[in-house]
Enzyme design. Sequence first.
Site, PDB file in Angstrom:
ATOM      1  CG  HIS A  49       6.107  -6.176   9.825  1.00  0.00           C
ATOM      2  ND1 HIS A  49       4.765  -6.454   9.762  1.00  0.00           N
ATOM      3  CD2 HIS A  49       5.967  -5.017  10.164  1.00  0.00           C
ATOM      4  CE1 HIS A  49       3.942  -5.416   9.720  1.00  0.00           C
ATOM      5  NE2 HIS A  49       4.743  -4.335  10.098  1.00  0.00           N
ATOM      6  CD  GLN A  73       2.641   5.887  13.159  1.00  0.00           C
ATOM      7  OE1 GLN A  73       3.743   5.817  13.874  1.00  0.00           O
ATOM      8  NE2 GLN A  73       3.036   5.350  12.020  1.00  0.00           N
ATOM      9  CG  ASP A 162       5.436   2.533   5.205  1.00  0.00           C
ATOM     10  OD1 ASP A 162       4.414   2.622   4.725  1.00  0.00           O
ATOM     11  OD2 ASP A 162       5.565   1.203   5.831  1.00  0.00           O
ATOM     12  NE  ARG A 199      -2.621   1.651   6.704  1.00  0.00           N
ATOM     13  CZ  ARG A 199      -3.090   2.288   7.835  1.00  0.00           C
ATOM     14  NH1 ARG A 199      -4.230   2.402   8.066  1.00  0.00           N
ATOM     15  NH2 ARG A 199      -2.385   3.110   8.533  1.00  0.00           N
TER      16      ARG A 199
END
Length: 303
Positions: A49, A73, A162, A199
């Site tokens: 990020h 989501q 992603d 995660r």
Amino acid sequence: MTASVSSGPAVPLKTLRRISELRDEVAGWRRDGDSVAIVPTMGALHEGHLELVRRARDCCARVITTIFVNPIQFNRQDDLSSYPRDEASDAAKLSALGVDLLFAPPVEEVYPKGYQTRVSVPDLSDCLCGAARPGHMEGVATVVAKLLLQSLPDRAYFGEKDYQQLLVVRRMVRDLDVPVRIEAVPTVREPDGLALSSRNLLLTPDQRARAPALFRVLRALAARLEGGEVPAAAILGEGRAELAAAGFEPIDYLELRSGDSLRPLERAEPPARLFAAAWLGPVRLIDNLEIGPARGLSPQRHG
Ligand code: PAF
């Protein structure tokens, strides 16, 4: 106008919760002629990020980061409730990088009572994570459309980890004529190859030790496919067996697809890309890898 990264001690980050306040703030910047970038996130910020933020900082005078754990989501309640949250620590990291504004709205600000509208990009959403997590891509497209319309930035930054999400967002922006440039940033990895992800915080030490096998298998498959080995289906089958032997169970997908359209490929014809999603205990990890010479997604202007 280009701004440099601020130096010196981090100051408390201005944090807004209301869309009207966000709009007022951006309107003030626009009156001053400042360019604006947005980095949408769900928090639990890591180096991946922060790399998006640095890229945004390099290009635009003003940088907004959003933190919103978007309930629509998530297709599993346990995944939503266990998603890591630490706004104070996230805000300190963003402040140190010279972010101008954190937009962290409550759920009812984004989805007030009676909220109805969804944004869907069917063709790009119906495979990979979209198939494994029903409603996920629609939830992403909806919230990103809302965040872009709330802030009307010049550029928005997304990570290639992603990758399907990136394609869905690009397509949504193009189809809806949203006047923003979507910038893709390469995946940031741990030294052992594991793609950074919020995660990863949920992995036990044993799962963390097994996790790099995901990227190792992708790299080995990519080398074979780049060498012209076919058929892809047989090679991918061997890759699945290797992941299972490393402790991944279940394997949601390990597939070779076009990096543009996501159509399945039988051989590594450009722009081919490998995509994987697999579980270590309760933690779902995803990764992807371009086949062939590094091409990456070039920035595109939309709208
Ligand atoms: O990638 C994420 O963190 C999320 O999917 C996003 C883009 C912030 C939308 O909620």
